[in-house]
Design an enzyme around this catalytic site. Structure first.
Site, PDB file in Angstrom:
ATOM      1  N   PRO A   1       0.823  -1.202   0.000  1.00 55.13           N
ATOM      2  CA  PRO A   1       0.000   0.000   0.000  1.00 55.13           C
ATOM      3  C   PRO A   1       0.865   1.263   0.000  1.00 55.13           C
ATOM      4  CG  PRO A   1      -0.826  -1.597   1.581  1.00 55.13           C
ATOM      5  CD  PRO A   1       0.500  -2.116   1.107  1.00 55.13           C
ATOM      6  N   GLU A   2       0.470   2.232  -0.803  1.00 55.54           N
ATOM      7  CA  GLU A   2       1.190   3.494  -0.899  1.00 55.54           C
ATOM      8  C   GLU A   2       0.349   4.593  -0.267  1.00 55.54           C
ATOM      9  OE1 GLU A   2       2.711   4.060  -4.916  1.00 55.54           O
ATOM     10  OE2 GLU A   2       2.804   1.895  -5.208  1.00 55.54           O
TER      11      GLU A   2
ATOM     12  N   LYS B   1       3.793   6.323   4.927  1.00 59.71           N
ATOM     13  CA  LYS B   1       3.006   5.089   4.803  1.00 59.71           C
ATOM     14  C   LYS B   1       2.636   4.520   6.175  1.00 59.71           C
ATOM     15  CE  LYS B   1       5.234   3.802   0.417  1.00 59.71           C
ATOM     16  NZ  LYS B   1       6.023   2.769  -0.302  1.00 59.71           N
TER      17      LYS B   1
ATOM     18  N   ARG C   1      12.558  -3.004  -9.000  1.00 60.33           N
ATOM     19  CA  ARG C   1      11.098  -2.942  -9.042  1.00 60.33           C
ATOM     20  C   ARG C   1      10.613  -2.965 -10.486  1.00 60.33           C
ATOM     21  NH1 ARG C   1       9.135  -0.798  -4.281  1.00 60.33           N
ATOM     22  NH2 ARG C   1       7.198  -1.793  -4.937  1.00 60.33           N
TER      23      ARG C   1
END
Length: 270
Positions: A2-3, A59, A258
């Site tokens: 989650p960002e 976050k 990534r």
């Protein structure tokens, strides 16, 4: 993972259940979830204390008491939600806290999520960079900060000590918006593109928050709702599809270990 938009959405979804209330007890099923404190610390410093505020910082979800902070990081698969009961058949509940006749549940399949207890927020203040939706994230700030660093743009945006809250999805989307190649050196980016990058970051984050974030695999909020910003994504997860701006085929590569998506025509490496 989650960002910022997903964490903001979760924060707002639990806030309404927590403000003005207090935790009566804690049940820990996965001991490592408590990163830097024990149940005895919870009982001494948090149990029965009024919850004064709940907000997001980077976050992290920050739950504020009079003289202590309880912070939650969802990591890869963490889900934080309020529930009227505990479902005994759920295998991945790492912990839950009681709030009167309700529960604050932390469910985590991969068990990377963590709870932290702090007397102050110095640790997070020193660890995290600027909030991209704050007033401090100005045109002058980003022009000065981008130019003085000589780093690949995607890696720089993922650095939480630079700008906090941006992860893989929104880095790709913001770079596409600004027509910046993810491997471009930050010191070589034009003023116009840097300012467009700022606009893109703010735009994609705000729009995603309005839509409840992006659900790719595990993310949900309010127990079972999914975010629908995935319907608005332009490049992330669109490998092999046409760029909505120039109709070239979107490419997927690896940057900073990534998966990274970009348009080879719109985003030319400088």
């Amino acid at each position: 993972m989650p960002e910022l938009p997903e964490v903001e959405t979760v924060t707002q979804s639990v806030k309404k259940h927590l403000l003005g209330n207090n935790f009566d007890s804690i049940q820990v099923n996965w001991k490592k979830t408590l990163h830097n404190f024990k149940i005895s610390d919870f009982n001494n410093k948090i149990k029965g204390r009024n919850i004064e505020n709940v907000y997001r910082k980077g976050k992290y979800i920050v739950i504020v008491f009079k003289s202590v902070f309880l912070c939650v990081h969802l990591r890869m698969t963490g889900k934080l939600y309020a529930a009227n009961s505990i479902e005994k058949d759920k295998k991945h509940i790492s912990l839950f806290l009681t709030i009167g006749d309700k529960y604050l549940v932390f469910e985590d399949v991969r068990k990377f999520g963590r709870f932290y207890m702090f007397d102050n927020l110095d640790f997070l203040d020193n660890k995290l960079g600027i909030e991209p939706l704050s007033e401090g994230f100005s045109e002058n700030w980003i022009l000065n900060q981008i130019k003085e660093r000589k780093r690949q743009m995607k890696s720089l945006l993922l650095d939480q000590s630079f700008i906090c809250g941006i992860g893989n999805i929104y880095a790709d989307e913001a770079l596409w918006y600004a027509k910046i190649h993810p491997l471009s050196n930050s010191s070589s980016i034009s003023k116009k593109k840097i300012l467009n990058l700022r606009k893109g970051i703010i735009k994609v984050l705000k729009e995603s928050i309005k839509r409840g974030g992006t659900t790719i695999r595990d993310y949900t909020y309010d127990f079972s709702y999914v975010g629908n910003y995935a319907l608005k994504l332009n490049v992330f997860g669109k490998e092999g599809k046409k760029c909505p701006r120039c109709f070239s085929v979107i490419i997927k590569t690896k940057v900073a270990q990534r998966g990274t998506h970009y348009c080879p025509r719109c985003q030319i490496k400088r």
